[in-house]
Structure formats: C-alpha cells, structure tokens
Design a protein around this motif. Structure first.
Motif, PDB file in Angstrom:
ATOM      1  N   LEU A 100       0.814  -1.215   0.000  1.00 20.49           N
ATOM      2  CA  LEU A 100       0.000   0.000   0.000  1.00 20.49           C
ATOM      3  C   LEU A 100       0.849   1.267   0.000  1.00 20.49           C
ATOM      4  CD1 LEU A 100      -2.837  -1.029   2.484  1.00 20.49           C
ATOM      5  CD2 LEU A 100      -2.913  -0.981  -0.019  1.00 20.49           C
ATOM      6  N   GLY A 101       2.153   1.119   0.154  1.00 22.97           N
ATOM      7  CA  GLY A 101       3.050   2.262   0.090  1.00 22.97           C
ATOM      8  C   GLY A 101       3.382   2.891   1.428  1.00 22.97           C
ATOM      9  N   PHE A 102       3.079   2.212   2.517  1.00 22.88           N
ATOM     10  CA  PHE A 102       3.355   2.748   3.844  1.00 22.88           C
ATOM     11  C   PHE A 102       4.648   2.157   4.387  1.00 22.88           C
ATOM     12  CE2 PHE A 102      -1.291   3.030   3.414  1.00 22.88           C
ATOM     13  CZ  PHE A 102      -1.440   4.402   3.591  1.00 22.88           C
ATOM     14  N   ARG A 103       5.320   2.892   5.257  1.00 23.72           N
ATOM     15  CA  ARG A 103       6.580   2.426   5.827  1.00 23.72           C
ATOM     16  C   ARG A 103       6.537   2.368   7.352  1.00 23.72           C
ATOM     17  NH1 ARG A 103       6.598   1.146   1.445  1.00 23.72           N
ATOM     18  NH2 ARG A 103       7.986   1.631  -0.238  1.00 23.72           N
ATOM     19  N   ARG A 104       5.895   3.300   7.986  1.00 25.22           N
ATOM     20  CA  ARG A 104       5.857   3.356   9.449  1.00 25.22           C
ATOM     21  C   ARG A 104       4.647   2.583   9.971  1.00 25.22           C
ATOM     22  NH1 ARG A 104       7.500   8.478   7.816  1.00 25.22           N
ATOM     23  NH2 ARG A 104       9.538   9.065   8.636  1.00 25.22           N
ATOM     24  N   LEU A 105       4.836   1.863  11.078  1.00 26.89           N
ATOM     25  CA  LEU A 105       3.745   1.062  11.636  1.00 26.89           C
ATOM     26  C   LEU A 105       2.533   1.913  11.998  1.00 26.89           C
ATOM     27  CD1 LEU A 105       5.388  -1.604  13.978  1.00 26.89           C
ATOM     28  CD2 LEU A 105       4.272  -1.945  11.774  1.00 26.89           C
ATOM     29  N   ARG A 106       2.747   3.104  12.493  1.00 30.23           N
ATOM     30  CA  ARG A 106       1.630   3.971  12.892  1.00 30.23           C
ATOM     31  C   ARG A 106       0.716   4.317  11.718  1.00 30.23           C
ATOM     32  NH1 ARG A 106       0.923   3.771  17.811  1.00 30.23           N
ATOM     33  NH2 ARG A 106       2.678   4.007  19.181  1.00 30.23           N
ATOM     34  N   GLU A 107       1.207   4.166  10.499  1.00 27.23           N
ATOM     35  CA  GLU A 107       0.406   4.499   9.320  1.00 27.23           C
ATOM     36  C   GLU A 107      -0.696   3.472   9.056  1.00 27.23           C
ATOM     37  OE1 GLU A 107       3.713   7.022   6.796  1.00 27.23           O
ATOM     38  OE2 GLU A 107       3.747   4.842   6.643  1.00 27.23           O
ATOM     39  N   ILE A 108      -0.743   2.433   9.862  1.00 26.54           N
ATOM     40  CA  ILE A 108      -1.838   1.463   9.758  1.00 26.54           C
ATOM     41  C   ILE A 108      -3.182   2.159   9.986  1.00 26.54           C
ATOM     42  CG2 ILE A 108      -1.890   0.704  12.164  1.00 26.54           C
ATOM     43  CD1 ILE A 108      -2.221  -2.148  11.138  1.00 26.54           C
ATOM     44  N   ASP A 109      -3.164   3.269  10.713  1.00 26.30           N
ATOM     45  CA  ASP A 109      -4.391   4.015  10.988  1.00 26.30           C
ATOM     46  C   ASP A 109      -5.034   4.570   9.720  1.00 26.30           C
ATOM     47  OD1 ASP A 109      -4.192   3.479  13.679  1.00 26.30           O
ATOM     48  OD2 ASP A 109      -3.056   5.326  14.101  1.00 26.30           O
ATOM     49  N   TYR A 110      -4.260   4.715   8.639  1.00 31.47           N
ATOM     50  CA  TYR A 110      -4.810   5.213   7.375  1.00 31.47           C
ATOM     51  C   TYR A 110      -5.784   4.214   6.741  1.00 31.47           C
ATOM     52  CZ  TYR A 110      -1.424   9.023   7.363  1.00 31.47           C
ATOM     53  OH  TYR A 110      -0.691  10.130   7.687  1.00 31.47           O
ATOM     54  N   TYR A 111      -5.615   2.938   7.040  1.00 28.85           N
ATOM     55  CA  TYR A 111      -6.474   1.927   6.403  1.00 28.85           C
ATOM     56  C   TYR A 111      -7.083   0.947   7.408  1.00 28.85           C
ATOM     57  CZ  TYR A 111      -2.162  -0.842   6.641  1.00 28.85           C
ATOM     58  OH  TYR A 111      -1.034  -1.494   7.060  1.00 28.85           O
ATOM     59  N   GLY A 138      -8.536 -11.387   6.199  1.00 24.89           N
ATOM     60  CA  GLY A 138      -9.441 -12.326   6.853  1.00 24.89           C
ATOM     61  C   GLY A 138      -9.760 -11.894   8.270  1.00 24.89           C
ATOM     62  N   PHE A 139      -9.782 -10.578   8.507  1.00 20.09           N
ATOM     63  CA  PHE A 139     -10.035 -10.009   9.830  1.00 20.09           C
ATOM     64  C   PHE A 139     -11.297  -9.167   9.829  1.00 20.09           C
ATOM     65  CE2 PHE A 139      -5.178  -9.594  10.719  1.00 20.09           C
ATOM     66  CZ  PHE A 139      -5.116 -10.919  11.093  1.00 20.09           C
ATOM     67  N   LYS A 140     -11.859  -9.028  11.014  1.00 24.88           N
ATOM     68  CA  LYS A 140     -12.943  -8.065  11.225  1.00 24.88           C
ATOM     69  C   LYS A 140     -12.368  -6.757  11.743  1.00 24.88           C
ATOM     70  CE  LYS A 140     -16.323 -11.653  12.174  1.00 24.88           C
ATOM     71  NZ  LYS A 140     -17.120 -12.322  13.214  1.00 24.88           N
ATOM     72  N   LYS A 141     -11.173  -6.842  12.365  1.00 23.65           N
ATOM     73  CA  LYS A 141     -10.453  -5.635  12.773  1.00 23.65           C
ATOM     74  C   LYS A 141      -8.962  -5.943  12.765  1.00 23.65           C
ATOM     75  CE  LYS A 141     -10.378  -5.879  17.813  1.00 23.65           C
ATOM     76  NZ  LYS A 141     -10.770  -5.216  19.033  1.00 23.65           N
ATOM     77  N   LEU A 142      -8.167  -4.903  12.522  1.00 32.69           N
ATOM     78  CA  LEU A 142      -6.718  -5.059  12.444  1.00 32.69           C
ATOM     79  C   LEU A 142      -6.091  -4.910  13.830  1.00 32.69           C
ATOM     80  CD1 LEU A 142      -5.876  -2.965   9.242  1.00 32.69           C
ATOM     81  CD2 LEU A 142      -6.091  -5.438   9.449  1.00 32.69           C
ATOM     82  N   PRO A 143      -4.925  -5.518  14.018  1.00 35.34           N
ATOM     83  CA  PRO A 143      -4.235  -5.355  15.306  1.00 35.34           C
ATOM     84  C   PRO A 143      -3.721  -3.928  15.455  1.00 35.34           C
ATOM     85  CG  PRO A 143      -2.823  -6.506  13.752  1.00 35.34           C
ATOM     86  CD  PRO A 143      -4.170  -6.361  13.094  1.00 35.34           C
ATOM     87  N   ASP A 144      -3.537  -3.505  16.683  1.00 38.85           N
ATOM     88  CA  ASP A 144      -2.971  -2.173  16.889  1.00 38.85           C
ATOM     89  C   ASP A 144      -1.443  -2.272  16.832  1.00 38.85           C
ATOM     90  OD1 ASP A 144      -2.242  -3.195  19.369  1.00 38.85           O
ATOM     91  OD2 ASP A 144      -3.943  -2.261  20.375  1.00 38.85           O
TER      92      ASP A 144
END
Length: 183
Positions: free
Chosen positions: A75-86, A97-103
């Motif tokens: 997806l083009g992200f590098r930093r773990l905190r950028e998981i919040d974008y998606y 295969g998730f209903k929610k992503l890990p933090d």
C-alpha cells in the motif's frame, strides 16, 4: 480490551467480480488482485509454516502479522503507525481475513517474539519465491542495480546518517521514499 479469535477472524473465499462502472470501491481496491495471487501461491499457509516452531498461539498469529506488513508495504506505507490510514478499510480487512486489524503495540509485540529460527525460515521462503520466479522466467540476462540515490541534509535530520560521499565527505544523507507521507 481483550478480543476472541471469533471477534477478529473471518473467512473470504470468493474473489469479488470487478466491473468497471460507478462503484463504491475503496482507494485500496487493487488489493483484490493480491488476494487472488496470495491465495494461488498459498502465502498464508507458507508463512504459517515459517513460525511453526513457536508454541505461542496469539489471536493475530505471527504469520498474519508478517502478511499485514507485506500488505502495508504494498500500500506504500513504511511506518507502523500508518496502519491508521487503512484500519477500517473493508478490502484490507477482507484480504487479511479479519474483522479488525491489530494495533501497533500488538504488531510490535508479535515481532519481538519472533526468534532467529522463524526469521531464518522466513528468509528461506522469500529466497525460494525469488529463485523459483527467476527459474520460471528463465531470463537470458539479469542486471542487479545496488546503488541508490541519496539526498544530503544539513544538521541531524531524522533517518539521516553519515555515509560515503565523494563530494561532501562526512555529510549526512538519507534515502528518500517515493511515497513519503507527511506527518
């Protein structure tokens, strides 16, 4: 807050049909192609075998954390905190295969639990994908280009380091990311 596996995992087998018309797709709809590709190469199963020596059975298995990191990079992200974008994107959740992503803390904890044997297994798997792909394509010639463009900076910018620079000896430089996200 603790979650159960049933609250996290879900199964998707059928690849949705893509029609080129006015649809409400997310900006990550290209992941549908990767979902099919990952299924064909049995990536989840192969990643799971890399961590079979670990006896821990977390809700977000080590293999799924690695898969999430692969998707994160795609997806083009590098930093773990950028998981919040998606975090709530339905196609990312579907592919995983998730209903929610890990933090981020769950991902970090999982990464810290990986041992040298698991990492060696992961490297072996990665190497086998590359070697099998090269053998399948049977290229007449293959060129590997290892040099990279760096940008020099003054001061101590984050991510910079002193490297070899014939023109400015001792100058701090960094490798620019193509998809750098502003903070």
């Amino acid at each position: 807050m603790e979650s159960s596996k049933a609250q996290i995992h879900t199964k998707f087998h059928k690849i949705p049909e893509i029609k080129f018309e006015d649809q409400q797709l997310t900006s990550f709809s290209g992941l549908l192609i990767f979902q099919l590709f990952f299924k064909r190469i049995r990536l989840k199963d192969k990643l799971k075998k890399c961590f079979s020596n670990l006896k821990v059975s977390p809700i977000f298995g080590h293999h799924l954390v690695v898969l999430l990191l692969i998707v994160h990079l795609i997806l083009g992200f590098r930093r773990l905190r950028e998981i919040d974008y998606y975090r709530d994107d339905p196609l990312v959740l579907r592919l995983m295969g998730f209903k929610k992503l890990p933090d981020v803390s769950t991902i970090s904890r999982s990464l810290s639990q990986m041992d040298t044997q698991s990492i060696a297994n992961l490297r072996r798997l990665s190497r086998s994908f590359v070697i099998n792909g090269l053998q399948r394509e049977s290229f007449g010639r293959l060129t590997l280009d290892f040099d990279g463009s760096v940008l020099s900076t003054k001061g101590h910018a984050e991510g910079s380091a002193v490297g070899f620079n014939k023109v400015k000896k001792g100058a701090r430089s960094y490798y620019p990311y193509r998809h750098h996200q502003p903070r």
